[in-house]
Design a protein around this motif. Sequence first.
Motif, PDB file in Angstrom:
ATOM      1  N   MET A   1       0.826  -1.202  -0.098  1.00 41.55           N
ATOM      2  CA  MET A   1      -0.003   0.090  -0.002  1.00 41.55           C
ATOM      3  C   MET A   1       0.869   1.104   0.152  1.00 41.55           C
TER       4      MET A   1
ATOM      5  N   SER B   1       1.013  -8.063  13.898  1.00 39.58           N
ATOM      6  CA  SER B   1       1.368  -6.810  12.489  1.00 39.58           C
ATOM      7  C   SER B   1      -0.184  -6.274  12.600  1.00 39.58           C
TER       8      SER B   1
ATOM      9  N   THR C   1      -3.210  -5.143  10.752  1.00 39.63           N
ATOM     10  CA  THR C   1      -4.014  -5.624   9.831  1.00 39.63           C
ATOM     11  C   THR C   1      -4.575  -4.775   8.580  1.00 39.63           C
ATOM     12  N   PRO C   2      -4.934  -5.214   7.402  1.00 41.09           N
ATOM     13  CA  PRO C   2      -5.239  -4.403   6.341  1.00 41.09           C
ATOM     14  C   PRO C   2      -6.287  -3.250   6.865  1.00 41.09           C
TER      15      PRO C   2
ATOM     16  N   PRO D   1       4.730  -1.404   2.667  1.00 34.99           N
ATOM     17  CA  PRO D   1       5.090  -2.638   1.695  1.00 34.99           C
ATOM     18  C   PRO D   1       4.509  -3.960   2.235  1.00 34.99           C
ATOM     19  N   TYR D   2       3.760  -4.610   1.413  1.00 38.09           N
ATOM     20  CA  TYR D   2       3.365  -6.006   1.884  1.00 38.09           C
ATOM     21  C   TYR D   2       4.330  -6.898   2.604  1.00 38.09           C
ATOM     22  N   ALA D   3       5.546  -7.037   1.786  1.00 35.84           N
ATOM     23  CA  ALA D   3       6.642  -7.984   2.182  1.00 35.84           C
ATOM     24  C   ALA D   3       7.128  -7.358   3.854  1.00 35.84           C
ATOM     25  N   TYR D   4       7.313  -6.123   4.168  1.00 37.12           N
ATOM     26  CA  TYR D   4       7.675  -5.758   5.095  1.00 37.12           C
ATOM     27  C   TYR D   4       6.739  -5.566   6.296  1.00 37.12           C
ATOM     28  N   ARG D   5       5.399  -5.908   6.158  1.00 38.64           N
ATOM     29  CA  ARG D   5       4.393  -5.671   7.370  1.00 38.64           C
ATOM     30  C   ARG D   5       4.697  -6.534   8.522  1.00 38.64           C
ATOM     31  N   LYS D   6       5.201  -7.530   8.278  1.00 40.52           N
ATOM     32  CA  LYS D   6       5.500  -8.611   9.536  1.00 40.52           C
ATOM     33  C   LYS D   6       6.679  -8.441  10.147  1.00 40.52           C
TER      34      LYS D   6
ATOM     35  N   PRO E   1       4.956  -1.767  10.268  1.00 37.41           N
ATOM     36  CA  PRO E   1       4.650  -2.024   8.963  1.00 37.41           C
ATOM     37  C   PRO E   1       5.031  -1.085   7.812  1.00 37.41           C
TER      38      PRO E   1
END
Length: 194
Positions: free
Chosen positions: A1, A142, A144-145, A168-173, A183
């Motif tokens: 996002m 993490s 949530t969307p 970034p989706y890959a780094y949210r966790k 996130p």
Amino acid sequence: MQGMIISNPKLEFLRPLLERWFDCIDRYNAVRGDNDAPYWFDEKANISLLSAAAWMAEMVTLQQTPTRKQTEEGERNARADLLIAASEARAYLQATQRWPKVNSLNLTQALVDITGDAKRISYASDLKLGCLFVAPQKAQQSATPEELQDMVDDLQKEHSCAVAWYFPYAYRKLRNESGQYHPGIAVLFKEARG
């Protein structure tokens, strides 16, 4: 996002820089691995990313640039955290960073404070910007969307001249050493007048 909104036409020249800012974050993680993120650190680390993005966007920058300030007593020396210059425009930035909770950003006072600091870094005729980096954090799990979307909505409600965000989706966790999830990052700019 990811996204950006530039509501002050004077800051439109920053658009290519902000587009490349996202790339700089990705490049850092590609080189360093996915165990940390550059935006966890402080405003100096994030200024270096902005600076790199500016150079990628065919601009120039200078960190800790000396400036002059007109006061009632005459001129005095000042210093800006970052000078960003393109052929048609330039801006002096004063920056800070906050690590608020995901569900409670509360950025208004921090943005007012850094914009107030930016007023003191150059002549009144220069474009001076308060620059607030925001690295939200959450303990135990993490975001949530839905929480990310709420943060983006809250960022857009701040009285800023420009805002950009990257979750970034890959780094949210990703978690830091103290177990906090970060996130992503946002940056807000507000013009300092006077």
